[in-house]
Write a protein that holds these residues in place. Structure first.
Motif, PDB file in Angstrom:
ATOM      1  N   MET A   1      -4.810  -4.758   5.419  1.00  0.00           N
ATOM      2  CA  MET A   1      -3.512  -3.985   4.701  1.00  0.00           C
ATOM      3  C   MET A   1      -2.328  -5.057   4.497  1.00  0.00           C
ATOM      4  N   THR A   2      -2.430  -5.790   3.535  1.00  0.00           N
ATOM      5  CA  THR A   2      -1.446  -7.010   3.139  1.00  0.00           C
ATOM      6  C   THR A   2      -1.021  -6.920   1.756  1.00  0.00           C
ATOM      7  N   THR A   3       0.102  -6.879   1.227  1.00  0.00           N
ATOM      8  CA  THR A   3       0.335  -7.061   0.067  1.00  0.00           C
ATOM      9  C   THR A   3       0.825  -8.249  -0.437  1.00  0.00           C
ATOM     10  N   PRO A   4       0.823  -8.324  -1.887  1.00  0.00           N
ATOM     11  CA  PRO A   4       1.235  -9.648  -2.407  1.00  0.00           C
ATOM     12  C   PRO A   4       2.633 -10.216  -2.112  1.00  0.00           C
ATOM     13  N   TYR A   5       3.559  -9.313  -1.788  1.00  0.00           N
ATOM     14  CA  TYR A   5       4.770  -9.470  -1.318  1.00  0.00           C
ATOM     15  C   TYR A   5       4.805 -10.224   0.259  1.00  0.00           C
ATOM     16  N   GLN A   6       4.044  -9.836   0.985  1.00  0.00           N
ATOM     17  CA  GLN A   6       3.817 -10.417   2.170  1.00  0.00           C
ATOM     18  C   GLN A   6       3.082 -11.638   2.156  1.00  0.00           C
ATOM     19  N   SER A   7       2.087 -11.926   1.336  1.00  0.00           N
ATOM     20  CA  SER A   7       1.416 -12.780   1.317  1.00  0.00           C
ATOM     21  C   SER A   7       2.168 -13.951   0.636  1.00  0.00           C
ATOM     22  N   GLN A   8       3.159 -13.805  -0.284  1.00  0.00           N
ATOM     23  CA  GLN A   8       3.962 -14.907  -0.871  1.00  0.00           C
ATOM     24  C   GLN A   8       5.116 -15.303   0.137  1.00  0.00           C
ATOM     25  N   TYR A 752       4.011   1.107  10.596  1.00  0.00           N
ATOM     26  CA  TYR A 752       4.063   0.762  12.110  1.00  0.00           C
ATOM     27  C   TYR A 752       2.987   1.611  12.833  1.00  0.00           C
ATOM     28  N   SER A 753       2.473   2.872  12.317  1.00  0.00           N
ATOM     29  CA  SER A 753       1.662   3.713  13.155  1.00  0.00           C
ATOM     30  C   SER A 753       0.311   2.909  13.127  1.00  0.00           C
ATOM     31  N   ASP A 754       0.148   1.751  12.116  1.00  0.00           N
ATOM     32  CA  ASP A 754      -1.301   1.243  12.274  1.00  0.00           C
ATOM     33  C   ASP A 754      -1.133  -0.081  13.068  1.00  0.00           C
ATOM     34  N   TYR A 755       0.043  -0.543  13.453  1.00  0.00           N
ATOM     35  CA  TYR A 755       0.231  -1.862  14.006  1.00  0.00           C
ATOM     36  C   TYR A 755      -0.459  -1.800  15.394  1.00  0.00           C
ATOM     37  N   GLU A 756      -1.239  -2.799  15.679  1.00  0.00           N
ATOM     38  CA  GLU A 756      -1.506  -2.769  16.977  1.00  0.00           C
ATOM     39  C   GLU A 756      -0.687  -3.776  18.057  1.00  0.00           C
ATOM     40  N   LYS A 807       9.965  -9.297  11.152  1.00  0.00           N
ATOM     41  CA  LYS A 807       9.146  -8.405  12.162  1.00  0.00           C
ATOM     42  C   LYS A 807       8.448  -7.311  11.113  1.00  0.00           C
ATOM     43  N   ILE A 808       9.219  -6.844  10.102  1.00  0.00           N
ATOM     44  CA  ILE A 808       8.725  -5.659   9.096  1.00  0.00           C
ATOM     45  C   ILE A 808       7.448  -6.352   8.494  1.00  0.00           C
ATOM     46  N   PHE A 809       7.599  -7.489   7.979  1.00  0.00           N
ATOM     47  CA  PHE A 809       6.654  -8.186   6.970  1.00  0.00           C
ATOM     48  C   PHE A 809       5.376  -8.356   7.836  1.00  0.00           C
ATOM     49  N   GLU A 810       5.436  -8.252   9.275  1.00  0.00           N
ATOM     50  CA  GLU A 810       4.156  -8.505   9.865  1.00  0.00           C
ATOM     51  C   GLU A 810       3.436  -7.203  10.086  1.00  0.00           C
ATOM     52  N   LEU A 811       4.010  -6.200   9.770  1.00  0.00           N
ATOM     53  CA  LEU A 811       3.328  -4.720   9.590  1.00  0.00           C
ATOM     54  C   LEU A 811       2.278  -4.497   8.837  1.00  0.00           C
ATOM     55  N   PRO A 812       1.201  -3.947   8.943  1.00  0.00           N
ATOM     56  CA  PRO A 812       0.309  -3.349   7.507  1.00  0.00           C
ATOM     57  C   PRO A 812       1.048  -2.815   6.812  1.00  0.00           C
ATOM     58  N   ALA A 813       0.702  -2.899   5.444  1.00  0.00           N
ATOM     59  CA  ALA A 813       1.619  -2.302   4.228  1.00  0.00           C
ATOM     60  C   ALA A 813       0.781  -2.147   3.073  1.00  0.00           C
ATOM     61  N   VAL A 814       1.178  -0.976   2.295  1.00  0.00           N
ATOM     62  CA  VAL A 814       0.558  -0.538   0.981  1.00  0.00           C
ATOM     63  C   VAL A 814       1.293  -0.847   0.153  1.00  0.00           C
TER      64      VAL A 814
END
Length: 957
Positions: A1-8, A752-756, A807-814
């Motif tokens: 669950m990573t977005t292109p924004y996080q990847s960049q 955040y609910s899916d973050y371990e 920290k936000i950018f380390e969370l799973p995202a859609v």
């Protein structure tokens, strides 16, 4: 669950340039290294970058703390930043070790430049073989000196000098290698690695520091006057001044300061005496007496001393080694007689038959400078020469028959006892029952293999030498290639791969490796804890090399070192005594010999001294006296009178160091974990269409090939797995892919609910949403730096700080729908970004200002040194004139009185001229200082550029 924004974001975070005040400065090298790095190594590398690198630094950690790894970190970081013109200058025995360690620990390819391949490259059209693309150049001190003109033509990004204490006498006119290399490398950044930057005199420190930066001290005379009178005579103010000047360029960590992170093991010595048989001793005595003769035809005068050394080594090794050597000498005499029959009296000096049996002898030859010896051949008639050569040949044939009559060697029989003792000790220590046996001769190696196989060790032995051409080696190599066809162990260099295959076979199957000098460099035998010096070299640095294959950084068991001693040989006993007691090579904690080995300019010079004793002493009394003299000389060289000075001058307080190291240990772990997470998540997103990823093992499969993150690969050795790391071509491809992507504003939901795990600062944002933009700030000043600047607000207009955004950018995202940005939102985000960029630029300006102050102070002291020298010279001349005037008054002899008055007039004239020139010279120094200051100012001009990456609307659920 990573977005292109996080990847960049991950891509830019992985590749951005940090300041040398942060662990991030080593980001790329940290995630490329296959070794677990200790905090003192990270600190040393950061120190070098802070130096700053345009001039360089001296890394003077004690032996055993991994200075090669420190240098590897620096090289690896520059490599990742595409600064790849890097030269490593080392003593000859260390060339292969550097070549191997750069590849094994940092995946950096290198080329060893020496006569053979240099000439081949020139013949094939390469105008300057020192100019290499994407390869580190490794060469020896001697070869660098010989090719100084070619070396100088390359615009080096970095030059590393290993064992740099060889350069500490560069201020002396007699130090030709040092002075040539200083001139050839002037203006290029340098790292000097040495455990002994200061051995006998503060002038040595002056030599090394002037090598790095000629503007720290005035000139040699000024330094000598102010600092080198001796620590006791130096005032406290001068001592503090000296320490402050050295501090920015010289870094030293001690073993006792890092005991939290490094486990030290002991060396345990065992001496195995043996009694040669009457026949063996007869052979030794006769050949030894033969070598001592003034007139010999079998050994050419141009290589007499070096060839005598080789024959002595082989004589002490085994009857099998010396028998074939004697045959080579007999053949040379036969060739001589043949040439004389043809009317030729000059015979080529080349004698490959004698040297062929000794591996790695090229290194000694390279350092060996033969003294000119007068040739007696021209003084003899043809008939006399023939008669003498025939007699010498008959004599050697007699020795050859004695050697061939010996079927077993008493030293080999003693080896069986020694191995039993050694293995018993290993069992007590709980170490692997493995032994590496070192011999000087390949013929002795073959004999020992056959002997041990007949005596209970059949199927347990592997050979390692400079050729590795035996059937077993070829078979091991083929099996190794097949086993590793799908992983990164195969380098493509047959020599390197053969060595790796033999070491792996020794680790996994064999109990004993019988090795020549070829195994004393460039291989890691940490899994083995028993070193047997079947033949003991006279060069202490060689012995340290051998033991260092097993007793090195990372060894978990004490290492047993066995040495053989000929009970009948007085000279051998004395050599062993010196090596054991003076050089402390065989016992004590890791690297206890660093103080002592550092006292030697070159082990080859020491070897020459021993050789001279063997050549010139005939009685036990002469041997005793010669070794007493040598010991006295060594005592002077190995003196510890500078120990206190070295301690106060180069070392920092333990508590201060330990605190810094603890902080580094924590920061490095955090940073490394974060960078690896970013690389893994980026790879999963960018490579989703090409590969299948497994989060459990941090590995993925692409086109039937398995890749694993390097941190996992270090923990579990898996065959047929490629080590995935930052510098891997796949990682580089995916990082570039992420950076090039054009991203339009979109809505992103962070889950955040899916973050371990738990991130306290983000819990307050659950259920909230807002806007966020990311900019890349490029700053060119003292260093090139890049900063990722987040600007973020929630819907109420509350600003989110930088840490929250990271920290936000380390969370799973859609990823959601594309969105339009209002002008007010854009303006708010832009204003926040500008405010944060200003804060960054102010902090950089403060650092630049501090650097400017220290450089100004340095230049001020340097110019003052030079001015003081001018005034001091005038004062000294005045003293000399007054002294001469007093002498002239007391002289009654008229002629002498006139002569002295004449001298006085000359000196007064010279002094007046010096006084007239004083202000001009001082003005010139000030002008030079101003020019240097202008250069520094240019470096500090701040140039900035901002690049907008993307804007999103965020929501946290």
């Amino acid at each position: 669950m990573t977005t292109p924004y996080q990847s960049q974001y991950f891509a830019y975070e992985l590749t951005r340039q940090h300041s040398s005040h942060s662990i991030g400065r080593l980001s790329q090298s940290l995630i490329n290294a296959t070794v677990d790095l200790n905090p003192h190594q990270v600190e040393a590398a950061l120190f070098a970058f802070r130096a700053p690198l345009e001039r360089g630094a001296i890394l003077a950690d004690e032996v055993g703390l991994g200075k090669t790894i420190e240098a590897g970190l620096i090289i690896s970081q520059l490599w990742a930043e595409r600064e790849r013109h890097i030269l490593v200058i080392v003593p000859p025995p260390l060339r292969k070790q550097w070549n191997q360690e750069l590849w094994e620990k940092f995946y950096i390819p290198s080329i060893i430049l020496e006569s053979k391949n240099f000439n081949e490259m020139v013949r094939s059209g390469h105008r300057n073989p020192f100019l290499q693309q994407d390869q580190i150049v490794i060469t020896s001190y001697q070869y660098a000196r010989n090719k100084a003109d070619m070396l100088q033509k390359v615009n080096w990004d970095l030059i590393i000098f290993d064992e740099a204490h060889r350069m500490r006498n560069v201020y002396k006119k007699s130090n030709k290698i040092g002075r040539t290399l200083r001139a050839a490398t002037a203006g290029y950044p340098k790292i000097l690695l040495t455990a002994t930057p200061l051995q006998n005199s503060l002038m040595e420190l002056y030599g090394l520091i002037s090598f790095i930066d000629p503007h720290i001290f005035g000139d040699e005379t000024t330094f000598r006057r102010q600092f080198a009178r001796g620590a006791k005579e130096m005032s406290e103010i001068d001592f503090i001044d000296l320490k402050q000047r050295i501090k920015p360029v010289c870094h030293r960590t001690l073993r006792r300061q890092v005991t939290e992170y490094v486990n030290y093991t002991q060396r345990i010595p065992i001496t195995q005496e043996f009694m040669p048989t009457n026949t063996e001793w007869e052979l030794y005595e006769k050949v030894s007496a033969y070598l001592q003769r003034e007139q010999l035809f079998a050994l050419p005068t141009s290589q007499r001393a070096l060839m005598t050394l080789v024959v002595r080594k082989l004589l002490a090794s085994s009857s099998f080694a010396i028998s074939d050597t004697l045959l080579s000498l007999i053949k040379r005499l036969e060739q001589l007689l043949l040439e004389l029959e043809r009317g030729k009296t000059e015979i080529a000096a080349e004698h490959s038959g004698v040297y062929a049996d000794v591996d790695e002898f090229d290194d000694t030859m390279e350092e060996w400078e033969e003294e000119e010896q007068s040739s007696y051949i021209g003084e003899l008639s043809l008939d006399e020469m023939k008669r003498l050569i025939q007699e010498e040949k008959q004599e050697l044939e007699e020795y050859y028959l004695v050697a061939k009559s010996i079927k077993e060697n008493s030293k080999a029989e003693a080896l069986l006892i020694a191995l039993e003792k050694g293995f018993e000790k290993l069992r007590m220590l709980g170490a692997n029952e493995k032994a590496v046996i070192f011999t000087e001769s390949r013929r002795t190696q073959a004999y020992l293999r056959e002997f041990l196989e007949r005596n209970g060790y059949a199927g347990k032995i592997v050979l390692f030498n400079g050729e590795n051409q035996d059937e077993q080696a070829k078979q091991i190599y083929e099996q190794w290639l097949e086993k590793h066809q799908h992983d990164d162990k195969i380098t493509g260099s047959k020599t390197a791969d053969m060595r790796a295959a033999l070491v792996e076979y020794f680790k996994e199957q064999a109990s004993i490796m019988i090795a020549t000098e070829s195994a004393s460099e460039g291989i890691n035998l940490q899994f083995c804890s028993l070193v047997v010096n079947y033949d003991l070299p006279w060069n202490p640095q060689r012995i340290e090399q051998r033991i260092g294959r097993c007793h090195r950084y990372g060894q978990t068991h004490d290492v047993v070192v066995i040495n053989f001693l000929n009970h009948k040989n007085e000279a051998d006993k004395k050599v062993y005594e010196i090596l054991s007691e003076k050089f402390r090579l065989f016992e004590g904690v890791f690297g206890s010999s660093d103080e002592v080995l550092g006292a030697l300019e070159s082990g080859v010079d020491f070897e020459k001294r021993i050789q001279q004793i063997y050549q010139t002493c005939r009685t036990a009394e002469e041997i005793e006296q010669a070794f007493k003299n040598l010991q006295a000389e060594l005592d002077e060289q190995i003196q510890l009178k500078m120990k206190e000075t070295r301690m106060h001058l180069l070392e920092n307080f333990d508590d201060e160091v330990r605190e810094k190291l603890r902080d580094h240990y924590h920061q490095t772990s955090l940073h490394l974990n974060r960078m690896e997470r970013y690389l893994w998540n980026l790879s999963k997103y960018e490579g989703a269409r090409e590969a299948t990823f497994d989060d459990e093992t941090l590995s993925f499969v692409k086109e039937h090939e398995t890749y694993q993150m390097i941190s996992q690969a270090k923990k579990q050795e898996r065959a047929n797995v490629h080590h995935y790391r930052f510098s891997h071509p796949l990682a580089q491809k995916w990082i570039e892919q992420a950076k090039k992507r054009k991203l339009i504003p979109k809505e992103i939901t962070f889950r955040y609910s899916d973050y371990e795990g738990k991130v306290s600062i983000l819990e307050q944002l659950i259920g909230k949403e807002g806007w966020l933009s990311l900019d890349l700030l490029h700053v060119q000043s003292l260093e090139n730096e890049q900063h990722l600047v987040f600007s973020a607000i929630d819907l109420e207009g509350e600003q989110l700080d930088q840490e929250m955004c990271e920290k936000i950018f380390e969370l799973p995202a859609v990823e959601g729908e594309a969105i339009e940005l209002s002008e007010s939102v854009c303006n708010t985000l832009r204003r926040i970004s500008q405010g944060q960029q200003e804060a960054i630029l102010n902090e950089i300006m403060e650092r630049a200002s501090a650097y400017l102050d220290s450089e100004l102070e340095k230049l001020e002291k340097w110019s003052q040194d030079l001015k003081n020298k001018l005034e001091k010279d005038i004062d000294e001349m005045t003293v000399e004139i007054e002294h001469l005037k007093r002498e002239a008054k007391l002289t009654r002899n008229l002629a002498e009185k006139l002569e002295k008055n004449k001298q006085i007039k000359e000196l007064e004239k010279k002094r007046n001229e010096m006084r007239r020139n004083l202000y001009d010279q001082q003005d010139e120094i000030d002008e030079q200082k101003d020019r240097l200051f202008e250069e520094i100012e240019k470096k500090l001009e701040q140039r900035t550029k901002t690049e907008h990456l993307f804007t999103i609307k965020w929501r946290i659920v």
